[in-house]
Write an enzyme that holds these catalytic residues in place. Structure first.
Site, PDB file in Angstrom:
ATOM      1  N   PHE A 127       0.811  -1.230   0.000  1.00  0.00           N
ATOM      2  CA  PHE A 127       0.000   0.000   0.000  1.00  0.00           C
ATOM      3  C   PHE A 127       0.839   1.273   0.000  1.00  0.00           C
ATOM      4  CE2 PHE A 127      -2.549  -3.376   1.899  1.00  0.00           C
ATOM      5  CZ  PHE A 127      -3.726  -3.285   1.162  1.00  0.00           C
TER       6      PHE A 127
ATOM      7  N   LEU B 194      -9.153  14.339  -0.895  1.00  0.00           N
ATOM      8  CA  LEU B 194     -10.338  15.155  -1.130  1.00  0.00           C
ATOM      9  C   LEU B 194      -9.927  16.529  -1.669  1.00  0.00           C
ATOM     10  CD1 LEU B 194     -13.214  14.190  -0.663  1.00  0.00           C
ATOM     11  CD2 LEU B 194     -13.204  15.303   1.566  1.00  0.00           C
TER      12      LEU B 194
ATOM     13  N   GLY C  26      -8.064  18.288  -8.505  1.00  0.00           N
ATOM     14  CA  GLY C  26      -6.835  18.338  -9.296  1.00  0.00           C
ATOM     15  C   GLY C  26      -7.144  17.984 -10.742  1.00  0.00           C
TER      16      GLY C  26
ATOM     17  N   CYS D  96      -0.459   3.270 -10.416  1.00  0.00           N
ATOM     18  CA  CYS D  96      -1.402   2.338  -9.791  1.00  0.00           C
ATOM     19  C   CYS D  96      -2.883   2.628 -10.074  1.00  0.00           C
ATOM     20  CB  CYS D  96      -1.170   2.309  -8.285  1.00  0.00           C
ATOM     21  SG  CYS D  96       0.422   1.595  -7.876  1.00  0.00           S
TER      22      CYS D  96
HETATM   23  P1  NAD Z   1       8.310  -1.156 -11.679  1.00  0.00           P
HETATM   24  O1  NAD Z   1       7.874  -1.198 -13.082  1.00  0.00           O
HETATM   25  O2  NAD Z   1       8.883   0.100 -11.117  1.00  0.00           O
HETATM   26  O3  NAD Z   1       9.400  -2.308 -11.426  1.00  0.00           O
HETATM   27  C1  NAD Z   1       9.255  -3.639 -11.830  1.00  0.00           C
HETATM   28  C2  NAD Z   1      10.659  -4.257 -11.951  1.00  0.00           C
HETATM   29  O4  NAD Z   1      10.525  -5.663 -12.153  1.00  0.00           O
HETATM   30  C3  NAD Z   1      11.469  -3.732 -13.151  1.00  0.00           C
HETATM   31  O5  NAD Z   1      12.722  -3.254 -12.687  1.00  0.00           O
HETATM   32  C4  NAD Z   1      11.651  -4.971 -14.046  1.00  0.00           C
HETATM   33  O6  NAD Z   1      12.894  -4.972 -14.730  1.00  0.00           O
HETATM   34  C5  NAD Z   1      11.559  -6.087 -13.027  1.00  0.00           C
HETATM   35  N1  NAD Z   1      11.195  -7.401 -13.582  1.00  0.00           N
HETATM   36  C6  NAD Z   1      10.166  -7.698 -14.419  1.00  0.00           C
HETATM   37  N2  NAD Z   1      10.161  -9.026 -14.669  1.00  0.00           N
HETATM   38  C7  NAD Z   1      11.180  -9.571 -13.976  1.00  0.00           C
HETATM   39  C8  NAD Z   1      11.692 -10.901 -13.816  1.00  0.00           C
HETATM   40  N3  NAD Z   1      11.132 -11.944 -14.433  1.00  0.00           N
HETATM   41  N4  NAD Z   1      12.764 -11.098 -13.017  1.00  0.00           N
HETATM   42  C9  NAD Z   1      13.353 -10.060 -12.400  1.00  0.00           C
HETATM   43  N5  NAD Z   1      12.918  -8.777 -12.506  1.00  0.00           N
HETATM   44  C10 NAD Z   1      11.850  -8.530 -13.281  1.00  0.00           C
HETATM   45  O7  NAD Z   1       7.054  -1.625 -10.821  1.00  0.00           O
HETATM   46  P2  NAD Z   1       6.536  -1.055  -9.412  1.00  0.00           P
HETATM   47  O8  NAD Z   1       6.016   0.313  -9.557  1.00  0.00           O
HETATM   48  O9  NAD Z   1       7.562  -1.346  -8.368  1.00  0.00           O
HETATM   49  O10 NAD Z   1       5.270  -2.005  -9.195  1.00  0.00           O
HETATM   50  C11 NAD Z   1       5.414  -3.387  -8.933  1.00  0.00           C
HETATM   51  C12 NAD Z   1       4.059  -3.918  -8.498  1.00  0.00           C
HETATM   52  O11 NAD Z   1       3.676  -3.322  -7.247  1.00  0.00           O
HETATM   53  C13 NAD Z   1       2.911  -3.623  -9.467  1.00  0.00           C
HETATM   54  O12 NAD Z   1       2.030  -4.697  -9.462  1.00  0.00           O
HETATM   55  C14 NAD Z   1       2.246  -2.401  -8.844  1.00  0.00           C
HETATM   56  O13 NAD Z   1       0.888  -2.303  -9.164  1.00  0.00           O
HETATM   57  C15 NAD Z   1       2.409  -2.684  -7.362  1.00  0.00           C
HETATM   58  N6  NAD Z   1       2.413  -1.483  -6.527  1.00  0.00           N
HETATM   59  C16 NAD Z   1       3.092  -0.378  -6.936  1.00  0.00           C
HETATM   60  C17 NAD Z   1       3.107   0.756  -6.116  1.00  0.00           C
HETATM   61  C18 NAD Z   1       3.822   2.004  -6.567  1.00  0.00           C
HETATM   62  O14 NAD Z   1       3.572   3.051  -5.968  1.00  0.00           O
HETATM   63  N7  NAD Z   1       4.686   1.957  -7.560  1.00  0.00           N
HETATM   64  C19 NAD Z   1       2.443   0.744  -4.880  1.00  0.00           C
HETATM   65  C20 NAD Z   1       1.787  -0.412  -4.485  1.00  0.00           C
HETATM   66  C21 NAD Z   1       1.780  -1.538  -5.324  1.00  0.00           C
END
Ligand code: NAD
Length: 438
Positions: free
Chosen positions: A152, A253, A256, A263
């Protein structure tokens, strides 16, 4: 406890750094070799306040390391976290699970002793079950449990969110996995963080429901803001008055230009698709997705109308490009639609963002990139604030007036006060507040 994290993006890096801070031995793995080489050299690929220091501290303490070699490193782990991306699938809006499934296939053959495989990526209900099937198919003897532990954190305050979360959600029916996860999160239990244990599907659902609710709250106040403009009410006060009600709360709230980021857009869309597929459409979420999309497009029109209906051949200064402050993340940022809209109307865009320029340059064409807000203002017929970075909160308007061709400010974050702006000699346009000219 030994942990392997697959994926060194926002979630993987923050989780890895924080679990090592809790005392676990963590290896973060990414298939992007350049990224791993850079991280090893101390160059953190994302902008997240405090993350570089936390990583450096734990690397020095010998608890945190990085590798692009999955095979050599996951076998020893007690828990393997999948933290790869789950973007929108092209064409239909479902979550693209190909990265998750590819990562699971890769780890499957290295599961030699009991291991908990944790999906930290945001994945639709039922993914845990699919992950289990993939593991059993490639390694029928694997002794493992698949757990859902949605994340989260918010970009920009990710460390604080991970180290002091409102709650931790863990979805599993296995006592053994529950025990391991409880142990892993013990430092948070000690500071009285609620740890909510649920079934795996429920944990998967909680993440989507939470994000869709927050996106709905933002969209709700955005629509109220538009109505306020029509009926001469002040959305800032409406928001304050609503937020004081404990049942509503003041967060999320603020009007924007529409929600963006990595996400909310993809998760609201994926939830709508899951619901349609299950024969139980979520009409509120569908409406939120469509309203938000249109809103981003409409924001360019707001700038155009502030310029008396035409910007052809005019220069527009754009301040802020990232989807929110304190991150370099440009994914689904409203600025993408706004800048394209301004260019389509014949405007020349000069832009500045304190940390998002490198990312923005890869996504936007035909923009003049500036080194400061004031450089962007030179010869501009109007300026528009898209992201509320702190450094835009106290602009020197005397200087701005001298630099600009005409003093017009479109404030899409309501960070200025209409009467102050009129006193400063600006034609000011904002959201949900009527601006009376002198
Ligand atoms: P991101 O795109 O920043 O990073 C993903 C990483 O995974 C990349 O560096 C990519 O090279 C690597 N990757 C992909 N396939 C791979 C594999 N087979 N082996 C090794 N590395 C691999 O993604 P993120 O923003 O960190 O999001 C990751 C997940 O978390 C998503 O599902 C997202 O919805 C969720 N999430 C993101 C946030 C946020 O704020 N960014 C918050 C909560 C949940």
């Amino acid at each position: 406890m030994r942990i392997a994290i697959i994926g060194c993006g926002y979630v993987g890096l923050v989780s890895g750094a924080c679990f090592s801070e809790f005392g676990a031995e963590v290896i973060c793995i990414d298939k992007d070799k350049t990224k791993i080489t850079e991280i090893k050299a101390g160059k953190i690929p994302i902008f997240e306040p405090g993350l570089d220091d936390l990583i450096a501290k734990n690397v020095l303490a010998g608890r945190l390391s990085f590798s692009s070699d999955l095979g050599a490193n996951v076998g020893r782990a007690d828990a393997i976290f999948i933290a790869v991306g789950t973007p929108s699938r092209r064409g239909d809006g479902h979550a693209d699970l190909s990265y998750v499934y590819a990562a699971v296939e890769e780890i499957s053959n290295y599961l030699t002793s009991y291991t908990v495989v944790v999906t930290k990526s945001t994945v639709p209900v039922g993914t845990g079950q699919e992950v289990e099937k993939i593991i059993k198919k490639s390694n029928s003897g694997a002794d493992c449990d698949v757990v859902s532990n949605p994340e989260f954190l918010r970009e920009g305050s990710a460390l604080e969110d991970f180290l002091r979360p409102d709650r931790v959600v863990i979805g599993t029916n296995s006592d053994r996995a529950r025990q391991l996860m409880r142990e892993l999160y013990r430092p948070l239990s000690l500071i009285e963080t609620p740890i909510l244990f649920t079934s795996r599907q429920t944990a998967e659902m909680i993440k989507y429901a939470a994000n869709a609710f927050l996106a709905t709250k933002i969209t709700f106040i955005n629509e109220i803001s538009d109505l306020c403009e029509k009926i001469d009410a002040d959305v800032q006060d409406v928001s304050k008055g609503m937020g004081m009600d404990g049942r509503i709360g003041s967060k999320f709230l603020h009007p924007g230009p529409g929600y963006g980021g990595s996400c909310f857009p993809k998760d609201t869309l994926a939830l709508a698709r899951t619901a349609q597929k299950a024969g139980n459409p979520l009409k509120i979420v569908e409406a939120v997705v469509s309203i938000n999309k249109n809103r981003k497009l409409k924001m360019a029109e707001k700038v155009i109308s502030a310029c008396d209906g035409g910007i052809a051949g005019k220069t527009i200064a754009v301040l802020g490009l990232t989807f929110k402050p304190n991150t370099d993340d440009m994914r689904e940022s409203p600025s993408l639609d706004i800048v394209s809209g301004l260019q389509a109307a014949g405007g020349l865009v000069k832009a500045f963002d304190p940390v998002g320029m490198r990312e923005a340059e890869q996504l936007l064409e035909g923009v003049i990139w500036c080194k400061s807000a004031y450089e962007a203002m030179e010869e501009a017929s109007a300026m528009v604030i898209i992201t509320e970075w702190n450094e835009f909160r106290q602009l020197d308007f005397e200087r701005a007036k001298k630099l600009m061709k005409s003093p017009i400010l479109v404030d899409l974050r309501n960070i200025y006060n209409p009467s102050d702006m009129l006193n400063a000699g600006f034609k000011y346009s904002c959201l949900g507040r009527t601006v009376v000219s002198k």
